[in-house]
Design an enzyme around this catalytic site. Structure first.
Site, PDB file in Angstrom:
ATOM      1  N   CYS A 240     -13.499   8.524  -7.336  1.00  0.00           N
ATOM      2  CA  CYS A 240     -12.244   8.200  -6.659  1.00  0.00           C
ATOM      3  C   CYS A 240     -12.480   7.489  -5.335  1.00  0.00           C
ATOM      4  CB  CYS A 240     -11.425   9.470  -6.439  1.00  0.00           C
ATOM      5  SG  CYS A 240     -12.256  10.737  -5.457  1.00  0.00           S
TER       6      CYS A 240
ATOM      7  N   GLU B 183      -5.953   0.496  -9.808  1.00  0.00           N
ATOM      8  CA  GLU B 183      -7.236   1.193  -9.903  1.00  0.00           C
ATOM      9  C   GLU B 183      -7.824   1.007 -11.300  1.00  0.00           C
ATOM     10  OE1 GLU B 183      -9.094   5.490  -8.665  1.00  0.00           O
ATOM     11  OE2 GLU B 183      -7.254   5.509  -9.864  1.00  0.00           O
TER      12      GLU B 183
END
Length: 494
Positions: free
Chosen positions: A289, A390
């Site tokens: 992340c 993302e």
């Protein structure tokens, strides 16, 4: 030979779930590692009820020192079975053994030690006050465990991110129900074995397996017996969990996605910056992340940086965990198809592909794995999907910039705000940009350098709340203020 089946761990017992059985598939070669018994709604309810009973029992009445001693035994148990944990984590994720050995498993154990010790020293406020009748009163706050914590875990760092939540939750006196990712269930069961051997009472630590929507994850997040919910994973799932938690105004902690920038100035140590971006873009196959997907490089060093980064990307050794490799596969073929979709978009938009861009050739026995090439692009506009969404794969786009003002604006032009790394030898510049970047974590001349006592979390669509150190204990405990009128007028009071 029939594959073994992982069961659920409820009230200190191994329990078959009523939600069917699913395969845990190796991302390395596509074979079945084991089968997993999924928890149905009744099983999740049993786990929550078990946790509620334990949360009201002796566990919360133990002193911080007593709970800490048990959690240190848990940490010892993880390290005593180190090779088993490494093997299980590598089998589920496909990550290199070297990565699991120096990061995932040691940090998993450290999370218990750090929080076991922290709760012994955390203080609460006290205030003296004058009362209207001229006497006095003493106010002091005490911390109480919240009760039952629902913990929903991701697949990229399964043990590390699970224990990051379980450690402080248990140290604070709560009981937990853990729902590991369906992609990576194995180390949760190993941890349950360690918990039992360390003397954690039945019901304090429960594991329920299964999927998210209309399955164990949703059953847990909407259960009225859960007092707080913590989740690490992608943003859409986090939004659904927040909505479920809002029905009873429960605290929710969310560590979600990111589209993290790195900013490289011409005055940096270029070798260190290249090393740092190689790690932040490609470690764990980009499935971190905190990883970097947008790299902004000051124009005077842009060409040389791109060439050196691309050379390093092309040279990365890709292969299964047991070999001397630097990058494993993605978590699944489904996720690979998502990432390859962005690779195709970049090519279609006219990106310059400096390295990678496809699927590597692998030996026949690994052809069923989720292999992908580490990829470096340039030439895309900031507002295209490849630059705004993302991807969560081993890829990054490199853009030139000319001024500080420009790069701050472009770095912040995202709906996410999790992390950023800045590479410069100018300390004043590093401080200025660190304050200007909209992110929960900013590194200067480093990446993924973590002190477990510091606040961790994101801004904007990257999450809600902070964990780490005292910030974790703020989430896993409730404060009660106690006011005692004592008849003594204070010498110093408001």
């Amino acid at each position: 030979m029939t594959a073994r089946t992982l069961l659920n761990f409820i009230a200190g017992e191994w329990v078959s779930g009523s939600g069917g059985v699913f395969d845990n598939v190796s991302p390395v070669d596509g074979t079945v590692i084991c089968r997993v018994s999924a928890a149905g709604e009744a099983d999740v309810d049993a786990a929550v009820q078990s946790a509620r009973a334990a949360a009201k029992g002796d566990w919360r009445r133990l002193s911080a020192e007593q709970r800490g001693a048990i959690l240190h035994r848990v940490a010892d148990g993880i390290m005593a079975r180190f090779d088993e944990f490494v093997a299980a984590e590598c089998a589920d994720t496909g990550k290199p053994r070297s990565l699991a050995s120096h990061l995932d498993i040691p940090r998993g154990a450290a999370n218990f030690r750090v929080f076991a010790d922290l709760v012994k020293t955390i203080s609460c406020e006290s205030f003296q006050m004058a009362t209207p009748d001229g006497q006095g009163a003493l106010n002091y706050a005490i911390r109480k465990p919240r009760g039952v914590i629902g913990i929903i875990c991701p697949w990229n760092l399964p043990l590390l991110l699970m224990t990051w939540k379980v450690g402080p939750a248990l140290a604070s006196g709560n009981a937990v129900v853990v729902k590991p990712s369906e992609e990576t269930p194995s180390t949760a069961n190993l941890l349950a074995e360690v918990m039992a051997a360390a003397g954690v009472p039945p019901g304090v630590f429960n594991v329920v397996h299964g999927f998210g929507q209309d399955a164990a994850g949703e059953f847990l997040s909407r259960h009225t017996g859960v007092d707080a919910i913590t989740f690490t994973g992608e943003t859409r799932t986090g939004a659904a969990i927040m909505a479920a938690g809002s029905s009873r105004v429960r605290p929710v902690s969310l560590e979600l996605g990111g589209k993290n920038p790195a900013v490289v100035f011409a005055d940096c140590d270029l070798s260190a910056a290249v090393d740092g971006v190689v790690r932040s873009a490609f470690e764990n196959a980009g499935q971190v992340c905190l990883g970097t997907e947008r790299v902004f490089v000051e124009r005077p060093v842009f060409d040389v940086f791109v060439e050196r980064l691309s050379q390093r990307a092309r040279a990365l050794r890709i292969g299964p965990p047991e070999e001397d490799v630097q990058m494993g596969p993605l978590i699944s073929l489904e996720h690979r198809e998502k990432v390859l979709g962005y690779y195709r978009q970049a090519r279609g938009l006219g990106a310059t592909i400096h390295a990678g861009g496809g699927v590597p050739e692998m030996p026949a026995h690994l052809a069923g794995g989720a292999w992908i090439e580490p990829t470096v692009w340039s030439g895309l506009d900031d507002d295209c999907a490849v630059m705004t969404e993302e991807i969560f794969g081993p890829c990054c786009h490199v853009s030139p910039f000319d001024t500080e003002e420009e790069v701050v604006r472009r770095a912040n032009d995202t709906e996410y705000g999790l992390a950023c790394s800045i590479w410069t030898e100018n300390l004043s510049r590093g401080l200025r940009l660190s304050a200007a970047i909209e992110a929960g974590v900013v590194w200067v001349n480093a990446w993924f350098l973590r002190d477990l006592r510091t606040p961790f979390g994101g801004t904007k669509m990257s999450g809600v709340g902070r964990e780490g150190g005292v910030h974790s204990l703020e989430f896993y405990t409730e404060l009660t203020n106690i006011c005692i009128k004592n008849g003594v007028a204070p010498a110093f009071a408001s």
